[in-house]
Design a protein around this motif. Structure first.
Motif, PDB file in Angstrom:
ATOM      1  N   SER A   1      44.811  44.143  33.291  1.00 54.40           N
ATOM      2  CA  SER A   1      43.887  45.279  33.242  1.00 54.40           C
ATOM      3  C   SER A   1      42.492  44.755  33.594  1.00 54.40           C
ATOM      4  O   SER A   1      42.014  43.791  32.989  1.00 54.40           O
ATOM      5  CB  SER A   1      43.902  45.931  31.867  1.00 54.40           C
ATOM      6  N   ILE A   2      41.897  45.397  34.582  1.00 54.80           N
ATOM      7  CA  ILE A   2      40.582  44.946  35.055  1.00 54.80           C
ATOM      8  C   ILE A   2      39.556  45.187  33.960  1.00 54.80           C
ATOM      9  O   ILE A   2      39.543  46.238  33.324  1.00 54.80           O
ATOM     10  CB  ILE A   2      40.235  45.706  36.354  1.00 54.80           C
ATOM     11  N   GLY A   3      38.713  44.222  33.709  1.00 50.85           N
ATOM     12  CA  GLY A   3      37.707  44.368  32.666  1.00 50.85           C
ATOM     13  C   GLY A   3      36.619  43.331  32.810  1.00 50.85           C
ATOM     14  O   GLY A   3      36.649  42.493  33.712  1.00 50.85           O
TER      15      GLY A   3
ATOM     16  N   SER B   1      35.260  41.787  29.786  1.00 51.96           N
ATOM     17  CA  SER B   1      35.048  41.218  28.450  1.00 51.96           C
ATOM     18  C   SER B   1      34.824  39.709  28.564  1.00 51.96           C
ATOM     19  O   SER B   1      35.040  39.114  29.630  1.00 51.96           O
ATOM     20  CB  SER B   1      36.294  41.470  27.597  1.00 51.96           C
ATOM     21  N   ALA B   2      34.395  39.117  27.447  1.00 50.68           N
ATOM     22  CA  ALA B   2      34.147  37.664  27.431  1.00 50.68           C
ATOM     23  C   ALA B   2      35.418  36.910  27.815  1.00 50.68           C
ATOM     24  O   ALA B   2      35.374  35.922  28.546  1.00 50.68           O
ATOM     25  CB  ALA B   2      33.674  37.244  26.049  1.00 50.68           C
ATOM     26  N   ILE B   3      36.566  37.435  27.364  1.00 44.87           N
ATOM     27  CA  ILE B   3      37.833  36.744  27.660  1.00 44.87           C
ATOM     28  C   ILE B   3      38.204  36.907  29.138  1.00 44.87           C
ATOM     29  O   ILE B   3      38.717  35.976  29.744  1.00 44.87           O
ATOM     30  CB  ILE B   3      38.938  37.222  26.706  1.00 44.87           C
ATOM     31  N   HIS B   4      37.887  38.072  29.693  1.00 47.68           N
ATOM     32  CA  HIS B   4      38.097  38.243  31.135  1.00 47.68           C
ATOM     33  C   HIS B   4      37.260  37.218  31.905  1.00 47.68           C
ATOM     34  O   HIS B   4      37.666  36.733  32.955  1.00 47.68           O
ATOM     35  CB  HIS B   4      37.686  39.649  31.587  1.00 47.68           C
TER      36      HIS B   4
ATOM     37  N   SER C   1      43.889  38.001  36.772  1.00 43.84           N
ATOM     38  CA  SER C   1      44.633  38.499  37.935  1.00 43.84           C
ATOM     39  C   SER C   1      45.441  37.356  38.539  1.00 43.84           C
ATOM     40  O   SER C   1      45.194  36.189  38.238  1.00 43.84           O
ATOM     41  CB  SER C   1      43.677  39.076  38.976  1.00 43.84           C
ATOM     42  N   ASP C   2      46.377  37.713  39.402  1.00 46.20           N
ATOM     43  CA  ASP C   2      47.236  36.700  40.025  1.00 46.20           C
ATOM     44  C   ASP C   2      46.401  35.637  40.736  1.00 46.20           C
ATOM     45  O   ASP C   2      46.647  34.440  40.605  1.00 46.20           O
ATOM     46  CB  ASP C   2      48.163  37.351  41.052  1.00 46.20           C
TER      47      ASP C   2
ATOM     48  N   THR D   1      46.571  40.979  42.843  1.00 44.58           N
ATOM     49  CA  THR D   1      46.523  42.101  41.901  1.00 44.58           C
ATOM     50  C   THR D   1      45.526  43.165  42.338  1.00 44.58           C
ATOM     51  O   THR D   1      45.881  44.328  42.445  1.00 44.58           O
ATOM     52  CB  THR D   1      46.147  41.601  40.490  1.00 44.58           C
ATOM     53  N   THR D   2      44.280  42.764  42.555  1.00 43.79           N
ATOM     54  CA  THR D   2      43.290  43.780  42.921  1.00 43.79           C
ATOM     55  C   THR D   2      43.262  43.943  44.434  1.00 43.79           C
ATOM     56  O   THR D   2      43.650  43.044  45.181  1.00 43.79           O
ATOM     57  CB  THR D   2      41.882  43.405  42.424  1.00 43.79           C
ATOM     58  N   LEU D   3      42.758  45.090  44.850  1.00 42.10           N
ATOM     59  CA  LEU D   3      42.707  45.421  46.272  1.00 42.10           C
ATOM     60  C   LEU D   3      41.863  44.398  47.027  1.00 42.10           C
ATOM     61  O   LEU D   3      42.232  43.934  48.107  1.00 42.10           O
ATOM     62  CB  LEU D   3      42.078  46.808  46.406  1.00 42.10           C
TER      63      LEU D   3
END
Lengths: 271, 284
Positions: free
Chosen positions: A8-10, A12-15, A135-136, B102-104
């Protein structure tokens, strides 16, 4: 076919953690979950992990979706041990109706079941946190930062994604079977026949998918051994290096407490 | 040579382990900026022909090849797929299976990273290509959460970002609903008209491809069974039906009414209807 992904795109500090830090954190979580052997501490580790997932602002729908998939396995794992772990006082004993078999639930089995369930939950949810916030491409970036060759990281990631696709395809095939009124056969022979009727179309579908993906990668100028650039590659900054150090120190501390001092273990003869 | 985009000379191809030739003596030339439509039943050799144009055949598939294929003057048998990919882009039928990120934004960047472009150039190209397909503002969206039409447009953007001069489209609307189809075909039309791209379009939906294509070929068992400009090609209703291709609805209606048009233009069809009406009146 729906390709489900936990990411899930975000922001946050962890992102924002460097992917290498997150990968290391996940690996340390897996390992320490199996080193810590104390139900309260195993539960605490799991709760800390859950708090981090909440801090990462992962949508509740995704957390619930993941919980729906994993909770039956965790609960089954917990319920299994009180019967299998035959040590300690017997809490409950009963004869199976119609048989002479006696089933007993042992106190230590219950404790071990709790440890095992929290361990499994920690492994599942730490992986979920990694996948939900990375993300991947970031995972690949993290692996490359950890000195993995790009091709290895790429293939690893593509394979992981492909497994998710296969699971989705498998459920579509099962639905199609049910829609055509095919009933599930029982017994070992039935199980094998059920499996083969799913596996054959699954293999066909996956072969086609692999072909398209392989073609698509190649026509986008992917060639091993060539220099490539990265859109989002970020090197490890001071804060990230300190975080990695902190994670490693935690890992060493857990090892020391278990094997050096022996304070986080209640069944020393077991892993 | 300067104005020729594709040059196929007596092309034969047989996959390893298969007895029959999938392509049998294909000859074709397409000028720069033109759009070629390829129709044919399943197994006619359409996808195989595209693989010959983007170099996957003979480089990534085992088999036997005879004849020559040149794209923009480059012999695809000699050049590597990597080199061909810089001028030839391919979009496949299953948009979802083509996503590698994952993202575009990350997915569009994949091809550009392989070309080792600097970051600023990548950003420019990502913005440009997503703009062309109408997905500006979707950069950070999860590619798998898009609608069918958006997914196919995203797959198109990933290829367009590599700035190909020739675009190969393998049934880009096969898995789309009517709205998604029209979105994708609008973009293909604008690529042809505004970007002056050379396009090869494999498609089953003859209605959608009619206003875009300049020339068409019908592939049947690996051979070109029919070729021509769109207007005359679609008038061959019977041949198309026999080859397993659905003709234009209008052509079927006219055929049912007994009007035989040799060309599918307004003038020709009107004249044929007028003649038919005259004949019918005369009969009475």
């Amino acid at each position: 076919m729906t390709f489900s992904t936990w990411y899930s795109i975000g922001n946050s500090a962890i992102h924002r953690w460097h992917p290498a830090t997150k990968l290391l954190f996940t690996i340390v979580m897996w390992l320490t979950a199996f080193i810590i052997q104390q139900p309260v501490l195993n539960a605490l580790q799991f709760l800390i992990l859950l708090s981090l997932i909440i801090l990462a602002e992962v949508p509740y729908t995704k957390v619930i979706g993941f919980t729906k998939v994993t909770s039956p396995i965790i609960i089954a794992y917990f319920l299994l041990w009180p019967f299998l772990f035959g040590e300690g006082p017997v809490l409950l004993s009963a004869i199976l109706p119609g048989t002479k078999f006696v089933i007993s639930v042992y106190e230590f089995g219950l404790v071990w079941g709790a440890i095992a369930a929290f361990r499994l939950a920690t492994v599942f949810y730490s992986t979920f946190m990694l996948l939900a916030t990375t993300s991947d491409s970031q995972v690949i970036q993290g692996l490359v930062s950890m000195k993995f060759p790009y091709i290895v990281a790429f293939v690893l990631m593509i394979t992981t994604r492909f497994l998710v696709t296969l699971m989705s395809d498998m459920s579509s095939i099962q639905e199609a079977r049910r829609a055509r009124g095919l009933s599930q056969r029982v017994g070992l022979g039935g199980f094998i026949r059920n499996l083969s009727s799913i596996l054959i179309p699954l293999v066909m579908v996956s072969m086609r998918r692999v072909q398209i993906l392989s073609d698509a990668i190649e026509v986008r100028a992917f060639e091993t051994g060539r220099n490539r650039t990265s859109l989002n590659y970020v090197g490890l900054g001071l804060m990230q290096k300190l975080s990695i150090l902190g994670i490693l120190l935690f890992f060493v501390l857990v090892i020391y407490l278990r094997f050096g001092v022996g304070v986080i273990v209640i069944f020393p003869n077991r892993i | 040579m300067g104005n020729v985009a594709l040059q196929i000379e007596n092309l034969w191809w047989k996959y390893e382990g298969v007895e029959t030739w999938t392509l049998q003596g294909i000859d074709y030339e397409l000028d720069v900026g033109k759009c070629l439509g390829i129709v044919g039943a399943t197994g006619a050799g359409k996808t195989t022909l595209l693989r010959c144009l983007n170099g996957l055949i003979p480089h990534s598939f085992n088999g036997l090849m005879k004849g020559n294929v040149r794209v923009l003057g480059n012999d695809t048998g000699e050049k590597k797929v990597f080199d061909i990919a810089m001028s030839v882009g391919t979009v496949f039928e299953d948009a979802e299976a083509q996503f590698v990120a994952t993202t575009l934004e990350e997915d569009v960047a994949f091809g550009l990273e392989n070309l080792a472009l600097p970051r600023e150039e990548m950003r420019r190209r990502i913005d440009w290509s997503l703009g062309i397909v109408g997905l500006s503002g979707f950069e950070r969206r999860n590619a798998h959460e898009l609608s069918g039409g958006q997914k196919q447009r995203a797959a198109l953007a990933s290829i367009l970002a590599m700035r190909p001069r020739v675009l190969l489209l393998d049934e880009p609307s096969a898995e789309l609903d009517p709205l998604g189809k029209s979105e994708v075909f609008e973009i293909i039309k604008s690529l042809k008209e505004d970007q002056k791209m050379t396009i090869v379009l494999v498609e089953q939906d003859t209605e959608e491809m009619m206003p875009i294509v300049d020339e068409l070929i019908l592939l049947q068992s690996g051979k070109i069974a029919l070729r021509g400009e769109a207007t005359s090609f679609f008038a061959r209703t019977r041949e198309l039906q026999e080859a397993g291709v659905r003709p234009l609805d209008a052509a079927i209606i006219l055929s049912d009414l007994g009007v035989q048009a040799s060309e599918f233009s307004v003038e020709s069809v009107s004249a044929n209807i007028a003649n038919k009406m005259k004949r019918d009146r005369g009969d009475k």
